[in-house]
Design a protein around this motif. Structure first.
Motif, short mmCIF file in Angstrom:
data_model
loop_
_atom_site.label_atom_id
_atom_site.label_comp_id
_atom_site.label_asym_id
_atom_site.label_seq_id
_atom_site.Cartn_x
_atom_site.Cartn_y
_atom_site.Cartn_z
N ASP A 348 0.78 -1.25 0.11
CA ASP A 348 -0.04 0.02 0.03
C ASP A 348 1.02 1.21 -0.06
O ASP A 348 0.50 2.32 -0.67
CB ASP A 348 -0.85 -0.07 1.26
CG ASP A 348 -2.06 -0.95 1.14
OD1 ASP A 348 -2.25 -1.26 -0.09
OD2 ASP A 348 -2.56 -1.30 2.18
N LEU A 349 1.92 1.33 0.72
CA LEU A 349 2.98 2.22 0.78
C LEU A 349 3.40 2.56 -0.65
O LEU A 349 3.65 3.63 -1.14
CB LEU A 349 4.15 1.93 1.87
CG LEU A 349 4.85 3.27 2.30
CD1 LEU A 349 4.13 4.30 2.91
CD2 LEU A 349 5.96 2.88 3.06
N GLY A 360 1.26 17.35 -1.41
CA GLY A 360 1.93 18.01 -0.13
C GLY A 360 2.12 17.03 0.81
O GLY A 360 1.57 15.88 0.95
N ASP A 361 2.98 17.49 1.70
CA ASP A 361 3.22 16.52 2.92
C ASP A 361 1.99 16.09 3.88
O ASP A 361 1.75 14.82 4.16
CB ASP A 361 4.12 17.32 3.82
CG ASP A 361 5.58 17.56 3.26
OD1 ASP A 361 5.85 16.82 2.18
OD2 ASP A 361 6.15 18.28 3.80
N ALA A 362 1.29 17.07 3.83
CA ALA A 362 -0.01 16.84 4.91
C ALA A 362 -1.22 15.57 3.83
O ALA A 362 -1.31 14.67 4.71
CB ALA A 362 -1.19 18.02 4.98
N ALA A 363 -1.13 15.65 2.67
CA ALA A 363 -1.84 14.62 1.94
C ALA A 363 -0.93 13.26 2.08
O ALA A 363 -1.72 12.32 2.16
CB ALA A 363 -1.94 15.03 0.29
N ALA A 367 -2.60 10.12 3.73
CA ALA A 367 -2.84 8.59 3.07
C ALA A 367 -1.97 7.48 3.72
O ALA A 367 -2.70 6.37 3.92
CB ALA A 367 -2.23 8.82 1.70
N ILE A 368 -1.04 7.77 4.57
CA ILE A 368 -0.34 6.74 5.06
C ILE A 368 -1.07 6.28 6.12
O ILE A 368 -1.00 5.03 6.72
CB ILE A 368 1.24 7.05 5.70
CG1 ILE A 368 2.28 7.23 4.40
CG2 ILE A 368 1.86 6.38 6.60
CD1 ILE A 368 3.38 7.98 4.64
N ALA A 369 -1.71 7.34 7.05
CA ALA A 369 -2.46 7.14 8.37
C ALA A 369 -3.69 6.28 7.80
O ALA A 369 -4.29 5.54 8.83
CB ALA A 369 -2.99 8.28 8.80
N ARG A 370 -4.14 6.36 6.76
CA ARG A 370 -5.09 5.44 6.25
C ARG A 370 -4.81 3.81 5.70
O ARG A 370 -5.73 3.22 5.49
CB ARG A 370 -6.07 6.19 5.04
CG ARG A 370 -6.76 7.37 5.50
CD ARG A 370 -7.71 7.82 4.58
NE ARG A 370 -7.08 8.09 3.12
CZ ARG A 370 -6.41 9.41 2.99
NH1 ARG A 370 -6.94 10.47 3.64
NH2 ARG A 370 -6.14 9.61 1.69
N GLY A 383 5.53 7.06 11.43
CA GLY A 383 5.06 7.90 10.57
C GLY A 383 6.00 8.97 9.66
O GLY A 383 5.66 8.88 8.32
N GLY A 384 6.78 9.38 10.26
CA GLY A 384 7.74 10.22 9.74
C GLY A 384 8.73 9.48 8.66
O GLY A 384 8.81 10.10 7.56
N ALA A 385 9.38 8.57 8.97
CA ALA A 385 10.15 7.91 8.39
C ALA A 385 9.31 7.23 7.23
O ALA A 385 9.95 7.29 6.00
CB ALA A 385 10.74 6.60 9.13
N LEU A 386 8.01 6.90 7.18
CA LEU A 386 7.31 6.14 5.94
C LEU A 386 7.14 7.45 4.90
O LEU A 386 7.24 7.37 3.87
CB LEU A 386 6.09 5.55 6.44
CG LEU A 386 6.13 4.44 7.36
CD1 LEU A 386 4.81 3.77 7.87
CD2 LEU A 386 7.02 3.31 6.63
N ALA A 387 6.84 8.67 5.49
CA ALA A 387 6.54 9.77 4.80
C ALA A 387 8.06 10.13 3.88
O ALA A 387 7.79 10.67 2.83
CB ALA A 387 6.20 10.79 5.49
#
Length: 403
Positions: A348-349, A360-363, A367-370, A383-387
């Motif tokens: 999924d990632l 953007g970073d927020a989007a 998406a990662i949170a979902r 979360g930060g590392a995956l982004a």
């Protein structure tokens, strides 16, 4: 801990008494058996339950062909005690179809996989974790046959008798290395996917290996042949594969015989149960020729267009990046890679990364949170590392795959 005499439940009143007893338990071991290898539509045949009662383990076998299953719904649902199963996917589907869906379930196969166990089958785990040996010779037995013999009842009981002890042992190991949240998240994900729609939306004929190479008329013929096999299987009340193998249908779609003798020249097309289907195969081939192609609404599902080379390279690069990060993090934490990031989350990632574009970073973070099954603990920790993995330029080097 001693085992109380096994209870065989075949009547409504006996089931009601069993439910009353089991509802007081701290946890409930559950397993089911069906007759899917012997019937066109699998039926739930037995439900095995085990729970601690006093100083012993109570074990019951519910004959689902004689006693109603729906009254078990409150016990097996969220209101009942926690349930423990081994490899719950099939059990969850069968129970849901029977009107008693699972909730609040733990899966010992998930725990074992997260702990990095070399063998995660029930018999192997009972042997390695508890020193218990069980006989699996009836694993492919026809559980629709009645009456249930004593040897069959012993086999059914063994599948749940030691399950609570196994769950306790694996849970203790999980707590020792601090991965109990990840195990619980993966169990919840596995149950949700078991009760949800299949991930592959393609019709059965489109999933046959080699079908993608057929021309339009060939795939139309294959579609008709698969439908003819389903009709024959339903009439004979046997699984479709017992009529004829998919590879035989594919060869018929390739050769497109027009005479019975030509059908018989295809190995397996007129053997065993398929001997009475020669006329049906010929009709299906003629209908497929007339169709010319599969229906338009199914065509997009059937055809898998290979992505452009550049897209494939980008996917492989992202898979390499995620795989490398996950492996390094697992090594640093001394845990299995699935604890860091399950394979389905990794895939999924990858999709998020490929679809990110100028997001953007927020989007990207949203998406990662979902991502299903990622869980709050992984999100907080990674979360930060995956982004960063998703947003950074693609790495160079040999491709890898996150699984």
């Amino acid at each position: 801990m001693s085992q109380a005499p096994l209870v065989l439940v075949e009547r409504d009143d006996d089931l009601a008494r069993l439910i009353e007893r089991a509802a007081r338990a701290e946890a409930l071991a559950v397993d089911v058996e069906a007759n899917g290898l012997f019937a066109y539509r699998p039926r739930l045949c037995t439900i095995q339950l085990a729970f601690r009662e006093g100083d012993g383990i109570a074990v019951a076998v519910v004959d689902a062909l004689r006693a109603p299953v729906a009254p078990l719904a409150p016990l097996l649902g969220a209101a009942g005690p926690p349930k423990v199963l081994h490899d719950l996917t099939f059990d969850a589907r069968m129970l849901a179809e029977a009107g008693a869906p699972l909730a609040g379930a733990r899966d010992t196969s998930v725990s074992a996989r997260m702990l990095g166990c070399a063998a995660t089958g029930l018999a192997a785990l009972l042997a390695s974790e508890l020193g218990v040996t069980i006989d699996k010779q009836l694993q492919q037995h026809d559980w629709g046959r009645r009456p249930l013999a004593s040897a069959e009842l012993r086999y059914l009981a063994d599948d749940v008798l030691h399950l609570l002890a196994l769950d306790a042992r694996l849970a203790e190991r999980g707590r020792a290395i601090g991965i109990e949240d990840e195990i619980a998240e993966e169990c919840a994900y596995k149950l949700a996917t078991a009760l949800g729609p299949p991930r592959d939306p393609r019709p059965a004929y489109a999933r046959i290996k080699g079908a993608q190479a057929l021309d339009p008329e060939g795939r139309a013929i294959l579609r008709r042949l698969v439908a003819a096999r389903e009709a024959a299987a339903e009439e004979a009340d046997v699984p479709a594969f017992k009529i004829v193998g998919s590879e035989v249908l594919l060869e018929l779609a390739q050769r497109r015989p027009a005479r019975a003798d030509d059908v018989r020249a295809v190995r397996g097309a007129a053997a065993g149960r398929a001997a009475t289907c020669v006329a049906a195969w010929l009709r299906a081939i003629e209908q497929g020729r007339s169709d010319g192609d599969v229906p338009e609404e199914e065509r997009a599902l059937f055809l898998q267009v290979r992505p452009p080379r550049r897209e494939l390279a980008a996917r492989r690069a992202m898979e390499t990046r995620i795989t490398g990060w996950r492996r390094a993090e697992a090594k640093a934490r001394k845990v299995d890679e699935q604890v860091v990031l399950p394979g389905h989350c990794a895939q999924d990632l990858v999709e998020i990364a490929l679809a990110a574009g100028d997001a953007g970073d927020a989007a990207v973070a949203a998406a990662i949170a979902r991502i299903p099954g990622l869980g709050a603990r992984r999100l907080a920790r990674y979360g930060g590392a995956l982004a960063a993995l998703v947003s950074a330029p693609p790495p160079s080097g040999p491709p890898g795959t996150a699984t």
